[in-house]
Design a protein around this motif. Structure first.
Motif, PDB file in Angstrom:
ATOM      1  N   ASN A  78     -13.404  60.108   5.300  1.00 30.70           N
ATOM      2  CA  ASN A  78     -14.233  60.220   6.515  1.00 30.70           C
ATOM      3  C   ASN A  78     -14.795  58.865   6.943  1.00 30.70           C
ATOM      4  O   ASN A  78     -15.990  58.729   7.206  1.00 30.70           O
ATOM      5  N   ILE A  79     -13.930  57.888   7.029  1.00 33.77           N
ATOM      6  CA  ILE A  79     -14.349  56.558   7.478  1.00 33.77           C
ATOM      7  C   ILE A  79     -14.590  56.617   8.982  1.00 33.77           C
ATOM      8  O   ILE A  79     -13.735  57.085   9.737  1.00 33.77           O
ATOM      9  N   ASN A  80     -15.748  56.162   9.382  1.00 40.49           N
ATOM     10  CA  ASN A  80     -16.123  56.144  10.798  1.00 40.49           C
ATOM     11  C   ASN A  80     -16.488  54.717  11.168  1.00 40.49           C
ATOM     12  O   ASN A  80     -17.589  54.253  10.867  1.00 40.49           O
ATOM     13  N   VAL A  81     -15.548  54.024  11.811  1.00 37.88           N
ATOM     14  CA  VAL A  81     -15.812  52.654  12.258  1.00 37.88           C
ATOM     15  C   VAL A  81     -16.657  52.734  13.520  1.00 37.88           C
ATOM     16  O   VAL A  81     -16.246  53.322  14.518  1.00 37.88           O
ATOM     17  N   TYR A  95     -11.644  40.263  11.672  1.00 34.56           N
ATOM     18  CA  TYR A  95     -12.358  41.396  12.246  1.00 34.56           C
ATOM     19  C   TYR A  95     -13.561  41.728  11.383  1.00 34.56           C
ATOM     20  O   TYR A  95     -13.444  41.836  10.168  1.00 34.56           O
ATOM     21  N   HIS A  96     -14.699  41.906  12.026  1.00 31.46           N
ATOM     22  CA  HIS A  96     -15.924  42.338  11.347  1.00 31.46           C
ATOM     23  C   HIS A  96     -16.128  43.796  11.724  1.00 31.46           C
ATOM     24  O   HIS A  96     -16.356  44.124  12.883  1.00 31.46           O
ATOM     25  N   LEU A  97     -16.018  44.675  10.743  1.00 31.41           N
ATOM     26  CA  LEU A  97     -16.129  46.107  10.976  1.00 31.41           C
ATOM     27  C   LEU A  97     -17.363  46.663  10.275  1.00 31.41           C
ATOM     28  O   LEU A  97     -17.645  46.297   9.129  1.00 31.41           O
ATOM     29  N   THR A  98     -18.069  47.529  10.961  1.00 28.62           N
ATOM     30  CA  THR A  98     -19.198  48.237  10.372  1.00 28.62           C
ATOM     31  C   THR A  98     -19.053  49.720  10.676  1.00 28.62           C
ATOM     32  O   THR A  98     -18.422  50.104  11.663  1.00 28.62           O
ATOM     33  N   GLY A  99     -19.640  50.532   9.806  1.00 30.78           N
ATOM     34  CA  GLY A  99     -19.568  51.969  10.017  1.00 30.78           C
ATOM     35  C   GLY A  99     -20.028  52.718   8.790  1.00 30.78           C
ATOM     36  O   GLY A  99     -20.791  52.193   7.978  1.00 30.78           O
ATOM     37  N   THR A 100     -19.547  53.955   8.647  1.00 29.24           N
ATOM     38  CA  THR A 100     -19.936  54.802   7.525  1.00 29.24           C
ATOM     39  C   THR A 100     -18.693  55.422   6.873  1.00 29.24           C
ATOM     40  O   THR A 100     -17.615  55.463   7.486  1.00 29.24           O
ATOM     41  N   TYR A 101     -18.874  55.898   5.653  1.00 26.61           N
ATOM     42  CA  TYR A 101     -17.809  56.581   4.918  1.00 26.61           C
ATOM     43  C   TYR A 101     -18.439  57.532   3.916  1.00 26.61           C
ATOM     44  O   TYR A 101     -19.615  57.422   3.571  1.00 26.61           O
ATOM     45  N   ASN A 102     -17.638  58.495   3.455  1.00 29.44           N
ATOM     46  CA  ASN A 102     -18.063  59.395   2.388  1.00 29.44           C
ATOM     47  C   ASN A 102     -17.391  58.942   1.099  1.00 29.44           C
ATOM     48  O   ASN A 102     -16.239  58.512   1.107  1.00 29.44           O
ATOM     49  N   LEU A 103     -18.122  59.062   0.001  1.00 29.27           N
ATOM     50  CA  LEU A 103     -17.638  58.597  -1.293  1.00 29.27           C
ATOM     51  C   LEU A 103     -17.779  59.693  -2.335  1.00 29.27           C
ATOM     52  O   LEU A 103     -18.791  60.394  -2.381  1.00 29.27           O
ATOM     53  N   LYS A 104     -16.730  59.818  -3.148  1.00 25.52           N
ATOM     54  CA  LYS A 104     -16.808  60.673  -4.329  1.00 25.52           C
ATOM     55  C   LYS A 104     -16.493  59.785  -5.527  1.00 25.52           C
ATOM     56  O   LYS A 104     -15.416  59.188  -5.607  1.00 25.52           O
ATOM     57  N   LEU A 105     -17.464  59.649  -6.423  1.00 28.26           N
ATOM     58  CA  LEU A 105     -17.278  58.913  -7.678  1.00 28.26           C
ATOM     59  C   LEU A 105     -16.850  59.923  -8.727  1.00 28.26           C
ATOM     60  O   LEU A 105     -17.560  60.905  -8.986  1.00 28.26           O
ATOM     61  N   ILE A 106     -15.694  59.696  -9.321  1.00 27.32           N
ATOM     62  CA  ILE A 106     -15.187  60.618 -10.322  1.00 27.32           C
ATOM     63  C   ILE A 106     -15.386  59.980 -11.689  1.00 27.32           C
ATOM     64  O   ILE A 106     -14.720  59.012 -12.052  1.00 27.32           O
ATOM     65  N   LEU A 107     -16.340  60.527 -12.418  1.00 28.29           N
ATOM     66  CA  LEU A 107     -16.701  60.052 -13.754  1.00 28.29           C
ATOM     67  C   LEU A 107     -16.107  60.998 -14.794  1.00 28.29           C
ATOM     68  O   LEU A 107     -15.699  62.120 -14.451  1.00 28.29           O
ATOM     69  N   PRO A 108     -16.071  60.598 -16.071  1.00 26.67           N
ATOM     70  CA  PRO A 108     -15.482  61.480 -17.089  1.00 26.67           C
ATOM     71  C   PRO A 108     -16.115  62.872 -17.168  1.00 26.67           C
ATOM     72  O   PRO A 108     -15.417  63.845 -17.409  1.00 26.67           O
ATOM     73  N   ARG A 109     -17.406  62.975 -16.933  1.00 26.18           N
ATOM     74  CA  ARG A 109     -18.075  64.274 -17.105  1.00 26.18           C
ATOM     75  C   ARG A 109     -18.660  64.864 -15.821  1.00 26.18           C
ATOM     76  O   ARG A 109     -19.208  65.972 -15.857  1.00 26.18           O
ATOM     77  N   GLN A 110     -18.571  64.116 -14.735  1.00 28.80           N
ATOM     78  CA  GLN A 110     -19.139  64.644 -13.490  1.00 28.80           C
ATOM     79  C   GLN A 110     -18.550  63.938 -12.278  1.00 28.80           C
ATOM     80  O   GLN A 110     -17.904  62.909 -12.389  1.00 28.80           O
ATOM     81  N   GLU A 111     -18.812  64.538 -11.143  1.00 28.51           N
ATOM     82  CA  GLU A 111     -18.437  63.942  -9.861  1.00 28.51           C
ATOM     83  C   GLU A 111     -19.702  63.769  -9.039  1.00 28.51           C
ATOM     84  O   GLU A 111     -20.547  64.655  -8.996  1.00 28.51           O
ATOM     85  N   ASN A 115     -22.585  60.935   1.058  1.00 29.37           N
ATOM     86  CA  ASN A 115     -22.123  60.988   2.445  1.00 29.37           C
ATOM     87  C   ASN A 115     -22.800  59.913   3.285  1.00 29.37           C
ATOM     88  O   ASN A 115     -23.934  59.520   3.017  1.00 29.37           O
ATOM     89  N   LYS A 116     -22.077  59.482   4.272  1.00 32.40           N
ATOM     90  CA  LYS A 116     -22.567  58.513   5.269  1.00 32.40           C
ATOM     91  C   LYS A 116     -23.087  57.218   4.643  1.00 32.40           C
ATOM     92  O   LYS A 116     -24.133  56.708   5.032  1.00 32.40           O
ATOM     93  N   ASN A 117     -22.339  56.697   3.670  1.00 31.64           N
ATOM     94  CA  ASN A 117     -22.635  55.360   3.151  1.00 31.64           C
ATOM     95  C   ASN A 117     -22.246  54.348   4.217  1.00 31.64           C
ATOM     96  O   ASN A 117     -21.239  54.511   4.896  1.00 31.64           O
ATOM     97  N   LYS A 118     -23.010  53.294   4.325  1.00 33.61           N
ATOM     98  CA  LYS A 118     -22.699  52.262   5.313  1.00 33.61           C
ATOM     99  C   LYS A 118     -21.763  51.225   4.710  1.00 33.61           C
ATOM    100  O   LYS A 118     -21.833  50.931   3.524  1.00 33.61           O
TER     101      LYS A 118
END
Length: 155
Positions: A78-81, A95-111, A115-118
């Motif tokens: 969900n990258i939103n430039v 190019y200098h781009l700014t915007g937001t994205y969603n991130l899922k960190l997948i760790l050994p025991r959890q996820e 949302n909406k990280n800049k």
């Protein structure tokens, strides 16, 4: 006796004024030419996603090493430039781009979902046009001159 110097000049005043005006207009048109980088060559979504991932890895890898933990896997979507500015860095279009994205960190025991990280990235297509590089300013140098570090984005 007053000398009339206009008879010694090979051209008339009107010609001189026209020539100066033409020279000024030519200078003005040259100065107004845009050296902007065309947006048609801006990076696509896959390049932006890889740049964000590379930027995150540069921050997370030292932390994982320090904590002696497994490096998390990243899922970026969900990258939103929101803004693209064209700049020239090191005589190459960038190019200098700014915007937001969603991130899922997948760790050994959890996820972990965020949302909406800049994001704020500088991307540069290399001279041959086949590869992209992530650019970052080196904050350790003096503020008077910008020194950029570049990192190859894997395709």
């Amino acid at each position: 006796m007053i000398a009339n110097f206009s008879s010694f000049l090979p051209f008339k005043k009107q010609d001189l004024i026209k020539s100066l005006l033409l020279l000024f207009l030519a200078f003005l048109l040259t100065a107004c030419q845009s050296s902007a980088v065309p947006l048609e060559f801006a990076p696509d979504g896959k390049i932006v996603q890889q740049a964000i991932a590379l930027q995150l890895e540069q921050r997370l890898n030292p932390l994982s090493e320090q904590l002696k933990t497994t490096k998390p896997r990243l899922n970026i979507n969900n990258i939103n430039v929101q803004n693209i500015d064209t700049v020239t860095i090191g005589d190459l279009p960038s190019y200098h781009l700014t915007g937001t994205y969603n991130l899922k960190l997948i760790l050994p025991r959890q996820e972990i979902k965020q949302n909406k990280n800049k994001f704020d990235v500088y991307l540069q297509r290399q001279a041959e046009g086949k590869t992209w590089r992530l650019l970052s300013k080196d904050n350790k140098t003096s503020k008077q001159e910008s020194v950029w570090k570049s990192y190859l984005i894997s395709m």
